[in-house]
Design a protein around this motif. Structure first.
Motif, mmCIF file in Angstrom:
data_model
loop_
_atom_site.group_PDB
_atom_site.id
_atom_site.type_symbol
_atom_site.label_atom_id
_atom_site.label_comp_id
_atom_site.label_asym_id
_atom_site.label_seq_id
_atom_site.Cartn_x
_atom_site.Cartn_y
_atom_site.Cartn_z
ATOM 1 N N TRP A 416 40.929 46.598 52.411
ATOM 2 C CA TRP A 416 40.718 46.040 51.077
ATOM 3 C C TRP A 416 39.338 45.416 51.030
ATOM 4 O O TRP A 416 38.938 44.678 51.924
ATOM 5 N N SER A 417 38.612 45.712 49.939
ATOM 6 C CA SER A 417 37.332 45.078 49.654
ATOM 7 C C SER A 417 37.185 45.042 48.148
ATOM 8 O O SER A 417 36.918 46.075 47.510
ATOM 9 N N GLY A 418 37.408 43.876 47.550
ATOM 10 C CA GLY A 418 37.345 43.774 46.103
ATOM 11 C C GLY A 418 37.754 42.395 45.636
ATOM 12 O O GLY A 418 37.872 41.453 46.421
ATOM 13 N N THR A 419 37.981 42.284 44.315
ATOM 14 C CA THR A 419 38.368 41.014 43.700
ATOM 15 C C THR A 419 39.874 40.946 43.578
ATOM 16 O O THR A 419 40.523 41.919 43.173
ATOM 17 N N THR A 421 43.582 40.276 42.362
ATOM 18 C CA THR A 421 44.287 40.322 41.080
ATOM 19 C C THR A 421 45.731 39.891 41.302
ATOM 20 O O THR A 421 46.219 39.835 42.440
ATOM 21 N N ASN A 429 36.727 37.181 45.524
ATOM 22 C CA ASN A 429 36.303 38.379 46.253
ATOM 23 C C ASN A 429 36.715 38.237 47.726
ATOM 24 O O ASN A 429 36.361 37.244 48.372
ATOM 25 N N VAL A 431 37.964 40.432 51.664
ATOM 26 C CA VAL A 431 38.003 41.633 52.500
ATOM 27 C C VAL A 431 39.175 41.507 53.467
ATOM 28 O O VAL A 431 39.428 40.419 54.007
ATOM 29 N N SER A 448 29.648 37.849 47.633
ATOM 30 C CA SER A 448 29.395 39.292 47.526
ATOM 31 C C SER A 448 30.051 39.990 48.710
ATOM 32 O O SER A 448 30.292 39.390 49.761
ATOM 33 N N LEU A 449 30.335 41.318 48.511
ATOM 34 C CA LEU A 449 30.991 42.126 49.537
ATOM 35 C C LEU A 449 30.017 43.179 50.048
ATOM 36 O O LEU A 449 29.325 43.833 49.255
ATOM 37 N N SER A 452 33.109 48.578 52.020
ATOM 38 C CA SER A 452 34.052 49.149 51.053
ATOM 39 C C SER A 452 35.351 49.518 51.760
ATOM 40 O O SER A 452 35.395 49.691 52.998
ATOM 41 N N THR A 453 36.403 49.670 50.960
ATOM 42 C CA THR A 453 37.702 50.082 51.507
ATOM 43 C C THR A 453 37.561 51.423 52.225
ATOM 44 O O THR A 453 36.936 52.349 51.703
#
Length: 495
Positions: A416-419, A421, A429, A431, A448-449, A452-453
């Motif tokens: 996982w790499s994201g915001t 929810t 944000n 990871v 910041s990331l 990526s996944t």
């Protein structure tokens, strides 16, 4: 001559001092009589101015002189000591007895804890006696001590010069010491001894001295606070170590002022409190037991596996041997094991292991975990109060400056790499890296990331930067370690 040397025989019912005084007085009387007789003979010989001495007179003078020589060679001037009318013995000088009195009074003062003075009327009478009949001063001191009602002779037990107790007989104190040893002695024990200086002496003590054997045993077995060390193991926390050693967290922190209790690591040495008996017992047991013989390991290369990976091809069969050894213990805790002989009863077979030879990718997990960032821990793992409510905190909050690089704690795959929810919105944000074998790490509130996944990352690779996104009150990295989906204390894994 016979009447000069003759000393009447004393009756056996008379005391030794009385007999000595009578004998000395008889010798003195005989000597004085001889001198008087010599004087009469001398006066007769010189009467009328005549100075002619007859042979008889010469022989008389020689006899008197001879008697005097015998008396002075056999007898010595002495004094018979009496106290309250009781003859105690003879001394060469009154000062000898006075010194004995001073010593007894000084010793009694020390024993009783207050100034003590002997009562009694002391007198001395001059006499002549044989030198061997002079009374030893120790006999005077023993007699005088026996007159002190507040002092008595006891067997005294001390440990390292510290008084423990006393008893009328030595066997009572030996029995107490055997009780101290008893918990550490069994059918295999070949020796048991104390590590401290233990002494039993026969001496004068106060009459009311402690003779309670239960109190003595309690004093000898009472625990004292010592200090030892402990090596931090995987999963340990400072609180766990404190509880396991019967300490409060503040006590453990006081013993380790240079240790950050929120950042202990596996293999770290910390000081802990240790309970030590006042009187420690060292024992040696002579034992015979059966011991397993480990299988010799044989490795075979396998190019289908990565370097560092291995697989057991044949577990082998452990061997067995009979061991005879002397095992040394201190208060029941093993200190040393000396193997005296071994006899193999079953040989071990080889354990065959396949080891990987394929070059290892940089992203493969190492099984060890590094700190993702360095800073102050503002919130630890566990329950905490935040935003006015008491809630469970699933990781560590490590505060540091905005934009600081966050590194992968170990190699693995980014899942996982994201915001965040839904229920994860509070992470902002973040990871998540999968390290295999059910282990994952999570890094949240990033500004910041950088990955990526699906990416493969190696240990120490930059994956994000510190920020304050999501539910956060300041710049920090929220770091979690999850085992099969359950958050655990990261401090138990970070090196």
């Amino acid at each position: 001559m016979d009447e000069i040397l003759h000393i009447p025989q004393e009756r056996e019912t008379e005391s030794l001092p009385a007999r000595l005084r009578a004998k000395a007085q008889a010798a003195s009387t005989a000597l004085r009589a001889g001198v008087v007789r010599f004087q009469h003979w001398s006066d007769a010989a010189t009467a009328g101015g005549c100075r002619i001495v007859s042979p008889f007179h010469f022989l008389a003078v020689a006899a008197v002189v001879g008697v005097a020589a015998v008396v002075t060679s056999v007898y010595t001037p002495a004094y018979v000591v009496e106290m309250n009318g009781v003859a105690l013995g003879t001394v060469t000088s009154p000062q000898v007895f006075e010194d004995a009195v001073d010593r007894v009074e000084a010793r009694a003062t020390k024993i009783l804890g207050y100034d003590y003075t002997l009562d009694g009327e002391i007198s001395y009478s001059f006499a002549l006696t044989e030198p061997e009949n002079i009374t030893p001063t120790a006999e005077f001191e023993t007699y005088l001590f026996d007159q002190i009602g507040d002092v008595m002779k006891n067997y005294v037990l001390t440990v390292n010069s510290q008084f423990i107790g006393a008893a009328q007989d030595q066997e009572t104190l030996n029995a107490v010491l055997e009780q101290v040893k008893a918990p550490y002695v069994n059918e295999n024990t070949i020796s048991a001894e104390f590590t401290s200086g233990v002494y039993i002496t026969h001496e004068y003590t106060a009459s009311d001295v402690n003779q309670d054997t239960d109190a003595m045993l309690a004093a000898l077995t009472a625990n004292q606070n010592g200090q030892t060390t402990y090596e931090v193991q995987q999963g340990d926390t400072f609180v766990d170590i404190a509880v396991a050693n019967g300490m409060t967290l503040s006590e453990l922190e006081a013993l380790n002022p240079d240790v950050d209790s929120s950042r202990i690591y596996i293999g770290q040495i910390v000081n802990v409190k240790e309970e030590i008996p006042f009187l420690s017992v060292k024992t040696v047991d002579h034992v015979t037991y059966t011991e397993e013989i480990a299988c010799p390991v044989v490795e075979v290369e396998d190019d289908s596996m990565y370097q560092g990976e291995s697989r057991v091809l044949d577990a082998g069969t452990p061997g067995e041997q009979v061991v005879t050894a002397d095992v040394a213990y201190l208060n029941g805790v093993e200190q040393e094991r000396t193997v005296l002989s071994t006899e193999v009863t079953r040989e071990a077979t080889n354990k065959v292991i396949a080891v990987g030879t394929k070059v290892r990718p940089s992203w493969l997990p190492t099984g060890t975990y590094i700190w993702p960032v360095y800073g102050n821990i503002t919130s630890s793992f566990g329950y905490r109060s935040i935003f006015g409510s008491y809630s469970y905190h699933s990781g560590l909050d490590i505060a540091t400056s905005y934009g600081t690089t966050i590194k992968a704690s170990d190699g693995g795959t980014v899942v996982w790499s994201g915001t965040g929810t839904g229920s994860y919105w509070s992470y902002g944000n973040y990871v998540v890296i999968d390290h295999g074998n059910g282990v994952r790490t999570l890094y949240a509130h990033c500004s910041s990331l950088l990955v990526s996944t699906g990416d493969k990352v190696y240990q120490g690779q930059p994956i994000a930067r510190v920020g304050s996104t999501g539910r956060s009150t300041g710049n920090h990295c929220h770091f979690e370690v999850q085992i099969n989906g359950t958050a655990v204390n990261p401090l138990a894994y970070l090196g």
